[in-house]
Design a protein around this motif. Sequence first.
Motif, mmCIF file in Angstrom:
data_model
loop_
_atom_site.group_PDB
_atom_site.id
_atom_site.type_symbol
_atom_site.label_atom_id
_atom_site.label_comp_id
_atom_site.label_asym_id
_atom_site.label_seq_id
_atom_site.Cartn_x
_atom_site.Cartn_y
_atom_site.Cartn_z
ATOM 1 N N GLN A 109 15.017 6.045 -1.613
ATOM 2 C CA GLN A 109 13.970 5.621 -2.520
ATOM 3 C C GLN A 109 13.223 4.422 -1.959
ATOM 4 O OE1 GLN A 109 16.258 4.842 -6.135
ATOM 5 N NE2 GLN A 109 15.580 6.783 -6.998
ATOM 6 N N LYS A 110 11.981 4.308 -2.387
ATOM 7 C CA LYS A 110 11.171 3.126 -2.069
ATOM 8 C C LYS A 110 10.618 2.628 -3.395
ATOM 9 C CE LYS A 110 9.684 4.107 2.676
ATOM 10 N NZ LYS A 110 10.228 2.897 3.298
ATOM 11 N N ARG A 111 11.375 1.794 -4.075
ATOM 12 C CA ARG A 111 10.981 1.297 -5.382
ATOM 13 C C ARG A 111 10.785 -0.207 -5.427
ATOM 14 N NH1 ARG A 111 13.601 4.363 -10.465
ATOM 15 N NH2 ARG A 111 13.012 6.509 -9.934
ATOM 16 N N ARG A 112 11.045 -0.884 -4.339
ATOM 17 C CA ARG A 112 10.932 -2.334 -4.336
ATOM 18 C C ARG A 112 9.605 -2.769 -3.747
ATOM 19 N NH1 ARG A 112 16.164 -3.534 -0.851
ATOM 20 N NH2 ARG A 112 15.013 -2.005 0.396
ATOM 21 N N VAL A 113 9.138 -3.912 -4.195
ATOM 22 C CA VAL A 113 7.923 -4.485 -3.630
ATOM 23 C C VAL A 113 8.066 -4.637 -2.124
ATOM 24 C CG1 VAL A 113 6.519 -6.581 -3.545
ATOM 25 C CG2 VAL A 113 7.219 -5.643 -5.761
ATOM 26 N N SER A 114 9.231 -5.042 -1.663
ATOM 27 C CA SER A 114 9.463 -5.297 -0.240
ATOM 28 C C SER A 114 9.550 -4.020 0.586
ATOM 29 C CB SER A 114 10.748 -6.104 -0.057
ATOM 30 O OG SER A 114 11.855 -5.393 -0.589
ATOM 31 N N ASP A 115 9.571 -2.864 -0.064
ATOM 32 C CA ASP A 115 9.600 -1.594 0.672
ATOM 33 C C ASP A 115 8.241 -1.229 1.250
ATOM 34 O OD1 ASP A 115 11.978 -0.039 -1.615
ATOM 35 O OD2 ASP A 115 12.312 -1.051 0.311
ATOM 36 N N TYR A 116 7.216 -1.991 0.907
ATOM 37 C CA TYR A 116 5.862 -1.701 1.361
ATOM 38 C C TYR A 116 5.258 -2.935 2.017
ATOM 39 C CZ TYR A 116 6.653 2.258 -1.675
ATOM 40 O OH TYR A 116 7.188 3.378 -2.251
ATOM 41 N N ASP A 117 4.415 -2.708 3.014
ATOM 42 C CA ASP A 117 3.881 -3.861 3.741
ATOM 43 C C ASP A 117 2.375 -4.009 3.646
ATOM 44 O OD1 ASP A 117 3.998 -2.505 7.170
ATOM 45 O OD2 ASP A 117 3.406 -1.609 5.259
ATOM 46 N N LEU A 118 1.726 -3.132 2.903
ATOM 47 C CA LEU A 118 0.290 -3.281 2.719
ATOM 48 C C LEU A 118 -0.076 -2.832 1.311
ATOM 49 C CD1 LEU A 118 -2.389 -4.029 4.144
ATOM 50 C CD2 LEU A 118 -2.672 -1.593 4.626
ATOM 51 N N TRP A 119 -0.921 -3.630 0.663
ATOM 52 C CA TRP A 119 -1.314 -3.370 -0.720
ATOM 53 C C TRP A 119 -2.827 -3.284 -0.827
ATOM 54 C CZ3 TRP A 119 2.129 -3.941 -5.167
ATOM 55 C CH2 TRP A 119 3.469 -4.081 -4.789
ATOM 56 N N GLY A 120 -3.282 -2.464 -1.753
ATOM 57 C CA GLY A 120 -4.689 -2.452 -2.090
ATOM 58 C C GLY A 120 -5.023 -3.613 -3.004
ATOM 59 N N GLN A 121 -6.276 -3.694 -3.400
ATOM 60 C CA GLN A 121 -6.720 -4.818 -4.220
ATOM 61 C C GLN A 121 -6.455 -4.592 -5.702
ATOM 62 O OE1 GLN A 121 -8.714 -2.411 -3.350
ATOM 63 N NE2 GLN A 121 -9.854 -1.941 -5.238
ATOM 64 N N GLY A 122 -6.164 -3.365 -6.068
ATOM 65 C CA GLY A 122 -5.835 -3.043 -7.453
ATOM 66 C C GLY A 122 -7.023 -2.548 -8.248
ATOM 67 N N THR A 123 -6.721 -1.757 -9.269
ATOM 68 C CA THR A 123 -7.740 -1.270 -10.184
ATOM 69 C C THR A 123 -7.193 -1.373 -11.604
ATOM 70 O OG1 THR A 123 -9.258 0.571 -10.671
ATOM 71 C CG2 THR A 123 -7.027 1.170 -10.024
ATOM 72 N N GLN A 124 -8.040 -1.844 -12.517
ATOM 73 C CA GLN A 124 -7.602 -2.092 -13.886
ATOM 74 C C GLN A 124 -7.606 -0.799 -14.694
ATOM 75 O OE1 GLN A 124 -6.679 -5.144 -15.544
ATOM 76 N NE2 GLN A 124 -6.083 -3.698 -17.162
ATOM 77 N N VAL A 125 -6.512 -0.562 -15.396
ATOM 78 C CA VAL A 125 -6.416 0.528 -16.355
ATOM 79 C C VAL A 125 -6.126 -0.084 -17.713
ATOM 80 C CG1 VAL A 125 -5.061 2.529 -17.081
ATOM 81 C CG2 VAL A 125 -5.650 2.220 -14.661
ATOM 82 N N THR A 126 -6.955 0.231 -18.677
ATOM 83 C CA THR A 126 -6.782 -0.286 -20.027
ATOM 84 C C THR A 126 -6.725 0.883 -21.001
ATOM 85 O OG1 THR A 126 -8.002 -2.297 -19.467
ATOM 86 C CG2 THR A 126 -7.690 -1.810 -21.810
ATOM 87 N N VAL A 127 -5.649 0.936 -21.775
ATOM 88 C CA VAL A 127 -5.452 2.017 -22.744
ATOM 89 C C VAL A 127 -5.512 1.410 -24.138
ATOM 90 C CG1 VAL A 127 -3.985 3.921 -23.478
ATOM 91 C CG2 VAL A 127 -3.968 3.187 -21.075
ATOM 92 N N SER A 128 -6.481 1.852 -24.911
ATOM 93 C CA SER A 128 -6.640 1.323 -26.264
ATOM 94 C C SER A 128 -5.879 2.181 -27.264
ATOM 95 C CB SER A 128 -8.116 1.277 -26.634
ATOM 96 O OG SER A 128 -8.655 2.587 -26.644
ATOM 97 N N SER A 129 -5.410 1.530 -28.312
ATOM 98 C CA SER A 129 -4.626 2.249 -29.325
ATOM 99 C C SER A 129 -5.515 2.811 -30.417
ATOM 100 C CB SER A 129 -3.583 1.318 -29.922
ATOM 101 O OG SER A 129 -4.207 0.188 -30.474
#
Length: 129
Positions: A109-129
């Motif tokens: 498994q690769k479930r830890r932050v340290s299992d990866y060495d490159l990250w994207g900048q991220g994208t926001q997901v917002t779910v309204s109730s």
Amino acid sequence: QVQLVESGGGLVQAGGSLRLSCTASGRTIAAYGMGWFRQARGKEREFVASINWNGGRTDYADSVQGRFTTSRDNAKNTVYLQMNSLKPEDTAVYYCVIDLRAPNWSQGQKRRVSDYDLWGQGTQVTVSS
């Protein structure tokens, strides 16, 4: 230099769907395991899903199992995260990640932050109730 760029985030009502894309530039991603993490405001980053180099092996956090699906198109240098039945608690910034240190990964498994060495900048997901 490899860069990961996520897209597809946005605002959706509970029960709706979104598909995130992560496109890499600068290098082919075909040989490498990739994944998705998310970080809600005030919380730590958490594992969402991973996919091995050829898409034959996927892994999901319990909180998204059965609702989210990750896939990849190596010809397009792109990984996807299909999110269905979204809940307000899925609201977070979603990050695409890659482990360039371990080509052809398929075991364990690769479930830890340290299992990866490159990250994207991220994208926001917002779910309204």
